[in-house]
Design a protein around this motif. Structure first.
Motif, PDB file in Angstrom:
ATOM      1  N   SER A 433       0.838  -1.202   0.000  1.00 32.19           N
ATOM      2  CA  SER A 433       0.000   0.000   0.000  1.00 32.19           C
ATOM      3  C   SER A 433       0.873   1.253   0.000  1.00 32.19           C
ATOM      4  O   SER A 433       0.575   2.227  -0.698  1.00 32.19           O
ATOM      5  CB  SER A 433      -0.923  -0.012   1.220  1.00 32.19           C
ATOM      6  N   TYR A 434       1.965   1.215   0.765  1.00 29.36           N
ATOM      7  CA  TYR A 434       2.900   2.344   0.772  1.00 29.36           C
ATOM      8  C   TYR A 434       3.550   2.528  -0.602  1.00 29.36           C
ATOM      9  O   TYR A 434       3.627   3.638  -1.138  1.00 29.36           O
ATOM     10  CB  TYR A 434       3.975   2.141   1.841  1.00 29.36           C
ATOM     11  N   ASN A 435       4.009   1.424  -1.187  1.00 29.80           N
ATOM     12  CA  ASN A 435       4.696   1.510  -2.481  1.00 29.80           C
ATOM     13  C   ASN A 435       3.806   2.083  -3.570  1.00 29.80           C
ATOM     14  O   ASN A 435       4.284   2.730  -4.507  1.00 29.80           O
ATOM     15  CB  ASN A 435       5.190   0.124  -2.911  1.00 29.80           C
ATOM     16  N   GLN A 436       2.486   1.840  -3.465  1.00 33.36           N
ATOM     17  CA  GLN A 436       1.550   2.280  -4.495  1.00 33.36           C
ATOM     18  C   GLN A 436       1.108   3.735  -4.315  1.00 33.36           C
ATOM     19  O   GLN A 436       0.400   4.278  -5.157  1.00 33.36           O
ATOM     20  CB  GLN A 436       0.304   1.377  -4.482  1.00 33.36           C
ATOM     21  N   MET A 437       1.524   4.365  -3.223  1.00 33.21           N
ATOM     22  CA  MET A 437       1.087   5.745  -2.965  1.00 33.21           C
ATOM     23  C   MET A 437       1.840   6.733  -3.840  1.00 33.21           C
ATOM     24  O   MET A 437       3.002   6.507  -4.185  1.00 33.21           O
ATOM     25  CB  MET A 437       1.336   6.111  -1.496  1.00 33.21           C
ATOM     26  N   PRO A 438       1.210   7.864  -4.180  1.00 33.29           N
ATOM     27  CA  PRO A 438       1.941   8.936  -4.860  1.00 33.29           C
ATOM     28  C   PRO A 438       3.022   9.498  -3.942  1.00 33.29           C
ATOM     29  O   PRO A 438       2.915   9.437  -2.708  1.00 33.29           O
ATOM     30  CB  PRO A 438       0.855   9.976  -5.161  1.00 33.29           C
ATOM     31  N   ILE A 439       4.064  10.057  -4.540  1.00 32.32           N
ATOM     32  CA  ILE A 439       5.255  10.435  -3.784  1.00 32.32           C
ATOM     33  C   ILE A 439       4.977  11.529  -2.763  1.00 32.32           C
ATOM     34  O   ILE A 439       5.540  11.522  -1.658  1.00 32.32           O
ATOM     35  CB  ILE A 439       6.375  10.847  -4.759  1.00 32.32           C
ATOM     36  N   HIS A 440       4.083  12.473  -3.073  1.00 30.38           N
ATOM     37  CA  HIS A 440       3.835  13.541  -2.102  1.00 30.38           C
ATOM     38  C   HIS A 440       3.241  12.986  -0.811  1.00 30.38           C
ATOM     39  O   HIS A 440       3.528  13.491   0.278  1.00 30.38           O
ATOM     40  CB  HIS A 440       2.935  14.626  -2.697  1.00 30.38           C
ATOM     41  N   LEU A 441       2.447  11.905  -0.901  1.00 31.88           N
ATOM     42  CA  LEU A 441       1.897  11.288   0.306  1.00 31.88           C
ATOM     43  C   LEU A 441       2.966  10.498   1.048  1.00 31.88           C
ATOM     44  O   LEU A 441       2.972  10.447   2.289  1.00 31.88           O
ATOM     45  CB  LEU A 441       0.723  10.382  -0.049  1.00 31.88           C
ATOM     46  N   LYS A 442       3.877   9.864   0.323  1.00 32.34           N
ATOM     47  CA  LYS A 442       4.970   9.137   0.974  1.00 32.34           C
ATOM     48  C   LYS A 442       5.812  10.088   1.823  1.00 32.34           C
ATOM     49  O   LYS A 442       6.211   9.747   2.946  1.00 32.34           O
ATOM     50  CB  LYS A 442       5.857   8.464  -0.080  1.00 32.34           C
ATOM     51  N   ARG A 443       6.106  11.260   1.282  1.00 32.03           N
ATOM     52  CA  ARG A 443       6.917  12.232   2.028  1.00 32.03           C
ATOM     53  C   ARG A 443       6.192  12.704   3.285  1.00 32.03           C
ATOM     54  O   ARG A 443       6.801  12.838   4.354  1.00 32.03           O
ATOM     55  CB  ARG A 443       7.252  13.428   1.143  1.00 32.03           C
ATOM     56  N   CYS A 444       4.891  12.949   3.170  1.00 32.41           N
ATOM     57  CA  CYS A 444       4.124  13.406   4.337  1.00 32.41           C
ATOM     58  C   CYS A 444       4.049  12.308   5.401  1.00 32.41           C
ATOM     59  O   CYS A 444       4.158  12.587   6.601  1.00 32.41           O
ATOM     60  CB  CYS A 444       2.723  13.822   3.905  1.00 32.41           C
ATOM     61  N   LEU A 445       3.860  11.061   4.964  1.00 30.11           N
ATOM     62  CA  LEU A 445       3.812   9.963   5.925  1.00 30.11           C
ATOM     63  C   LEU A 445       5.170   9.788   6.601  1.00 30.11           C
ATOM     64  O   LEU A 445       5.236   9.562   7.818  1.00 30.11           O
ATOM     65  CB  LEU A 445       3.398   8.673   5.223  1.00 30.11           C
ATOM     66  N   ALA A 446       6.254   9.903   5.828  1.00 34.05           N
ATOM     67  CA  ALA A 446       7.594   9.737   6.400  1.00 34.05           C
ATOM     68  C   ALA A 446       7.868  10.775   7.481  1.00 34.05           C
ATOM     69  O   ALA A 446       8.544  10.491   8.477  1.00 34.05           O
ATOM     70  CB  ALA A 446       8.650   9.831   5.297  1.00 34.05           C
ATOM     71  N   TYR A 447       7.306  11.989   7.333  1.00 29.02           N
ATOM     72  CA  TYR A 447       7.509  13.019   8.346  1.00 29.02           C
ATOM     73  C   TYR A 447       6.954  12.596   9.701  1.00 29.02           C
ATOM     74  O   TYR A 447       7.438  13.028  10.758  1.00 29.02           O
ATOM     75  CB  TYR A 447       6.856  14.341   7.908  1.00 29.02           C
ATOM     76  N   CYS A 448       5.954  11.736   9.702  1.00 32.15           N
ATOM     77  CA  CYS A 448       5.301  11.325  10.951  1.00 32.15           C
ATOM     78  C   CYS A 448       6.203  10.473  11.836  1.00 32.15           C
ATOM     79  O   CYS A 448       5.792  10.064  12.925  1.00 32.15           O
ATOM     80  CB  CYS A 448       3.992  10.594  10.647  1.00 32.15           C
ATOM     81  N   VAL A 449       7.442  10.218  11.405  1.00 34.83           N
ATOM     82  CA  VAL A 449       8.420   9.562  12.269  1.00 34.83           C
ATOM     83  C   VAL A 449       8.664  10.394  13.525  1.00 34.83           C
ATOM     84  O   VAL A 449       9.119   9.886  14.554  1.00 34.83           O
ATOM     85  CB  VAL A 449       9.747   9.317  11.504  1.00 34.83           C
ATOM     86  N   ASN A 450       8.354  11.695  13.455  1.00 35.20           N
ATOM     87  CA  ASN A 450       8.581  12.590  14.586  1.00 35.20           C
ATOM     88  C   ASN A 450       7.609  12.383  15.742  1.00 35.20           C
ATOM     89  O   ASN A 450       7.768  13.001  16.794  1.00 35.20           O
ATOM     90  CB  ASN A 450       8.482  14.042  14.119  1.00 35.20           C
ATOM     91  N   PHE A 451       6.590  11.536  15.561  1.00 33.32           N
ATOM     92  CA  PHE A 451       5.559  11.362  16.578  1.00 33.32           C
ATOM     93  C   PHE A 451       5.668   9.976  17.214  1.00 33.32           C
ATOM     94  O   PHE A 451       6.038   9.011  16.548  1.00 33.32           O
ATOM     95  CB  PHE A 451       4.166  11.535  15.957  1.00 33.32           C
ATOM     96  N   PRO A 452       5.300   9.864  18.487  1.00 36.68           N
ATOM     97  CA  PRO A 452       5.383   8.565  19.160  1.00 36.68           C
ATOM     98  C   PRO A 452       4.193   7.676  18.816  1.00 36.68           C
ATOM     99  O   PRO A 452       3.213   8.129  18.224  1.00 36.68           O
ATOM    100  CB  PRO A 452       5.336   8.943  20.644  1.00 36.68           C
ATOM    101  N   LYS A 453       4.291   6.422  19.186  1.00 36.11           N
ATOM    102  CA  LYS A 453       3.142   5.533  19.048  1.00 36.11           C
ATOM    103  C   LYS A 453       1.992   6.046  19.909  1.00 36.11           C
ATOM    104  O   LYS A 453       2.191   6.583  20.989  1.00 36.11           O
ATOM    105  CB  LYS A 453       3.518   4.116  19.479  1.00 36.11           C
ATOM    106  N   ASP A 454       0.787   5.899  19.386  1.00 30.42           N
ATOM    107  CA  ASP A 454      -0.452   6.302  20.046  1.00 30.42           C
ATOM    108  C   ASP A 454      -0.593   7.820  20.167  1.00 30.42           C
ATOM    109  O   ASP A 454      -1.447   8.303  20.891  1.00 30.42           O
ATOM    110  CB  ASP A 454      -0.578   5.655  21.433  1.00 30.42           C
ATOM    111  N   HIS A 455       0.233   8.557  19.445  1.00 37.83           N
ATOM    112  CA  HIS A 455       0.085  10.019  19.456  1.00 37.83           C
ATOM    113  C   HIS A 455      -1.249  10.404  18.824  1.00 37.83           C
ATOM    114  O   HIS A 455      -1.651   9.848  17.808  1.00 37.83           O
ATOM    115  CB  HIS A 455       1.222  10.664  18.673  1.00 37.83           C
TER     116      HIS A 455
END
Length: 880
Positions: A433-455
């Motif tokens: 599902s990640y691989n099939q996403m457009p690149i702008h969404l991949k970049r936005c999702l990758a930014y969420c590494v800054n948040f903890p689990k259950d945030h």
């Protein structure tokens, strides 16, 4: 209005197996950076800038070279796994593009600075003469040198790409799907196939008779352990059985002091952020639980240390007999050491229920009947998901509204299903599902590494952070659409693909979370770019762009030049040491986001003014800071400034109007007027939140020249603010208005401000709470008769009736009236408002209305309770 924290917190993350995703992410980053740079360089505004600065030729060549490189990047994604040299080339390209972005943003900064000084002048003689001096010439020469260097490096890397024989490919134009509204009000209606599991767990709960009875739910990631625990937690039988219910996300951080703090927070028992007295916290917890039958859910537990478990259960022993602790975990050994009275192994969903769930996610209602071939392919896809609901929902959401059989076959036959799965791997369905996403969404999702689990994410805050990093691109189909609206579409598409979940709506704004497996996926994607600093001498690699700082002592920042340009995000998760803040501000010169929330220093370093790239600054919760340095007003690129909770802040800086790029500001101040120093022209501001300003009497002296693009206005706990009409009549594009706990507020205007009925407003949301002077809704609301969608009224004790013109609101979809004890009647004709989709009337003791009174409106969700009709029914029941 429900208040939610918006600062970021972090917890340690479990190490996971990293597959091929990071390699692909390098291409995604480079491709995304190239796209955003081209959009900037190609804009009309930028064309004017480069002419004005005499940089037309070099910038045009940079734009052309980036365009040439961009069209071969997608081919590089397919080839890099087998060619290590190509991966090195991609990393070098990514670094050059980041540097190019800094230079392009520097041009923008200089243009904004000149614009601010032209509009408002400057108190500094040096600044006044800068643009006509030799200093200005020197600055231009330095900038021209940087641009030539970027052009040279791009030319070299463009030439070196020829050795890889890359072919041109273009990303498929992506159309945002139509957002599917959430029609259910809770978890229950969206769950398939877990009701028998729920009944077994509740049965075990009711039989529990010890002081701390542990019930564990054990199963693989993605099976729905947390969802099942929520079903149990919210069940009516469970709610009535336990006197106290608490929920804590544990993850890998099983420190008992932290768990005590989180347990107390979950029941609204605040913990002093300056207190480190563990004994006091233990006493508070024991006192709170004493003689109460409680339910505590510990979600996503990884701890296998029995001593830590015993330490926690000793603290919980003071509850009444029958108290229960529910543990969800992926690990059987975790369940065993907790000594459960009942262990519930969670299996995969049966094939039929998985297919039903897939169809629900992939098709519009009834559409599956028109596409039997797709349902047949879906059956084979579901087989590969092995009964894991998260996998089923993720792929179903990805294929939503797609009717091309080739796309479905590509999912079914993808080689990712052939990879050998090991414990700790990312689910193949999530990878796919990640691989099939457009690149702008991949970049936005990758930014969420800054948040903890259950945030718990808040859409407004996440969008502002994405904007700070340039992750939101203007849609080509609608170039007039606001960036905030585009970001909202990004979130909703990620939600439809199951990367975000637990949607909770408040008007047009909402909260949501990430599944812990999605968090693992994000960490595998972005692990090279994110680092947590938890010790004094932790090394910062040159690839790191985002820093989370949990070390509370002085921080030593490397002086190596190659490590000073990479970091773009700094978020403190503990109270920052002032020397650490000063070091970060002085050393890292490419910051886009700086989060100093819940700090406790009296002075922000004046060097903050050197952060010319900074877009997002969060100082919320600082109860000691009395003033901001005027150098803050040099941050002309700043888009977001959060000062909420700065209760001792005396006033805003005198040159605050120079922040001409500001789009969101939240303010707490002791001042009587937000800007007394002449006219203000915050024409870029979209969101203004004014919180806990007890002396505030006015916003700006000359409102007719202010806030021409303001869309959201919030007042909370502003006791001296009396009249709204003189303010609102100038806000012609305002969409959302929240007024909460303003004791002196008179919405009718008190006869000031002209004819209220002539106002041409475009409000979509009006939320008013705890306004004791509100006796009738203001007539200026008629100006939004064609646009108002959401009306929420709560805690207005003197509101006696709703106006007869309310049924003329042609777009009203949600009406919520709560705790208005004097409200005794509804306007005639309100039962025929065909646009209404949700009605909630609670705790209105004098109002007689029943659910069946609203049967004339098809599709209306009705919740009516605590009114006069209910009181009469209760009285009759008691007498009987």
């Amino acid at each position: 209005m429900k208040e939610r924290p918006h600062r970021l917190n972090f917890c340690n993350n479990n190490p996971i197996l990293v597959l091929q995703i990071p390699l692909a992410n390098m291409v995604d980053l480079a491709y995304g950076l190239a796209g955003s740079l081209l959009q900037k360089l190609g804009s009309l505004v930028y064309q004017e800038l480069r002419l004005a600065w005499g940089l037309q030729s070099d910038l045009k060549k940079i734009e052309r070279t980036i365009s040439i490189i961009k069209i071969v990047l997608l081919d590089a994604e397919d080839r890099q796994a087998s060619n290590p040299k190509l991966s090195i080339w991609l990393r070098q390209l990514k670094d050059i593009l980041y540097d190019a972005e800094d230079v392009v943003d520097e041009i923008e900064y200089k243009a904004l600075r000149k614009q601010a000084i032209t509009a408002y002048g400057s108190t500094s003689p040096k600044v006044r003469h800068f643009f006509s001096s030799s200093m200005a010439l020197s600055s231009r020469l330095q900038l021209a040198y940087k641009i030539k260097d970027i052009r040279k490096r791009l030319d070299e890397i463009n030439t070196s790409k020829d050795q890889f024989n890359l072919t041109e490919q273009r990303e498929e134009v992506h159309v945002m799907p139509q957002w599917r509204e959430m029609t259910h009000s809770g978890v229950e209606s969206s769950v398939i196939g877990r009701h028998l599991d729920k009944e077994k767990i509740i049965e075990a709960m009711m039989k529990a008779d010890g002081n701390v009875n542990v019930i564990s739910i054990v199963g693989l990631g993605g099976l729905g352990k947390t969802t099942l625990a929520k079903l149990v937690y919210n069940d009516e039988t469970v709610v009535s059985h336990f006197q106290l219910r608490m929920w804590v996300c544990v993850s890998t951080d099983f420190r008992v002091t932290r768990l005590m703090e989180e347990i107390l927070k979950s029941v609204g028992h605040g913990v002093d952020k300056n207190s480190s007295n563990v004994d006091m916290m233990q006493k508070s917890l024991r006192d709170f639980l004493k003689n109460k039958r409680f339910l505590l859910v510990l979600d996503d537990v990884w701890n296998e240390n029995r001593n830590k478990w015993i330490e926690l259960t000793d603290l919980l022993n003071g509850g009444s007999h029958g108290s229960v602790v529910v543990v969800t975990t992926r690990i059987h050994n975790v369940s065993s050491i907790s000594g459960p009275v009942y262990m519930h192994p969670l299996d995969g969903l049966p094939k039929e229920e998985c297919l039903s769930l897939f169809v629900k996610c992939a098709f519009k209602e009834g559409e599956d009947k028109r596409h039997p071939n797709l349902v047949s392919i879906a059956d084979e896809i579901v087989e590969k998901c092995k009964g894991v609901p998260l996998a089923v929902k993720s792929l179903g959401g990805m294929l939503y509204s797609k009717v091309d059989e080739r796309e479905w076959n590509l999912v079914r036959d993808n080689e990712i299903w052939e990879l050998e799965e090991k414990e700790g791997d990312i689910l193949p369905a999530l990878q796919l599902s990640y691989n099939q996403m457009p690149i702008h969404l991949k970049r936005c999702l990758a930014y969420c590494v800054n948040f903890p689990k259950d945030h718990e994410f808040f859409n407004v805050v996440l969008i502002q952070q994405w904007m700070a990093h340039g992750l939101i691109l203007q849609l080509p189909v609608n170039k007039t659409q606001e960036l905030e609206d585009v970001g909202d579409l990004y979130i909703k598409e990620l939600m439809s693909r199951c990367f975000f979940q637990d949607f909770e709506e408040f008007g047009l704004y909402y909260f949501f979370k990430m599944h812990d497996l999605v968090h693992d996926l994000v960490l595998s994607i972005a692990h090279e770019e994110w680092l947590e600093i938890d010790s004094e001498n932790k090394e910062i690699a040159s690839t790191v762009r985002h820093l989370s700082i949990s070390y509370d002592g002085p921080l030593r920042v490397s002086k190596s030049p190659n490590k000073l340009t990479s970091v773009r995000t700094i978020i403190y998760q503990t109270e920052p040491h002032m020397s650490s803040v000063e070091a970060c501000i002085s050393r890292f010169k490419s910051l886009r986001l700086l989060d100093l929330s819940d700090s406790n220093f009296e002075n922000l370093p004046s060097s903050i003014g050197t952060q010319k790239h900074l877009r997002y600054l969060n100082l919320s919760g600082n109860e000691s800071i009395k003033k901001l340095p005027n150098s803050v007003c040099k941050l002309h690129n700043l888009q977001t400034l959060i000062l909420e909770g700065c209760v001792t802040l005396e006033r805003l800086p005198k040159d605050i109007r120079n922040l001409i790029n500001l789009r969101l500001i939240t303010i707490t101040t002791k001042d009587t007027c937000l800007l007394e120093n002449g006219a203000c022209c915050f024409n870029s501001l979209r969101i203004l939140v004014v919180v806990e300003c007890p002396r505030l009497e006015c916003l700006f002296p000359q409102m007719d020249r202010c806030l021409t693009n303001l869309r959201v206005l919030v007042f909370t706990r502003c006791e001296s603010l009396t009249y709204l009409l003189p303010i609102i009549k100038h806000l012609t594009v305002l969409e959302s208005l929240y007024i909460v706990d303003c004791k002196e507020m008179d919405l009718t205007g008190g006869g000031r401000g002209g004819d209220a009925q002539d106002l041409n407003l475009k409000l979509q949301i009006l939320c008013i709470e705890k306004l004791p002077k509100l006796e009738v809704l203001p007539e200026w609301l008629l100006g939004s008769a064609n646009t108002l969608k959401y009306l929420h009224i709560e805690g207005c004790g003197n509101l006696k009736a709703l106006p007869e013109w309310l049924p003329t609101m042609k777009s009203l979809q949600t009406l919520e009236i709560i705790d208005c004890k004097e409200l005794s009647s509804l306007p005639e004709g309100i039962h025929h408002m065909k646009t209404l989709r949700k009605l909630k009337i609670e705790e209105c003791r004098k109002l007689v209305t029943r659910s069946e009174d609203w049967s004339n409106i098809p599709g209306l969700e009705v919740l009516v309770s605590g009114n006069a009709e209910d009181d009469e029914e209760d009285r009759r029941t008691a007498l009987a």
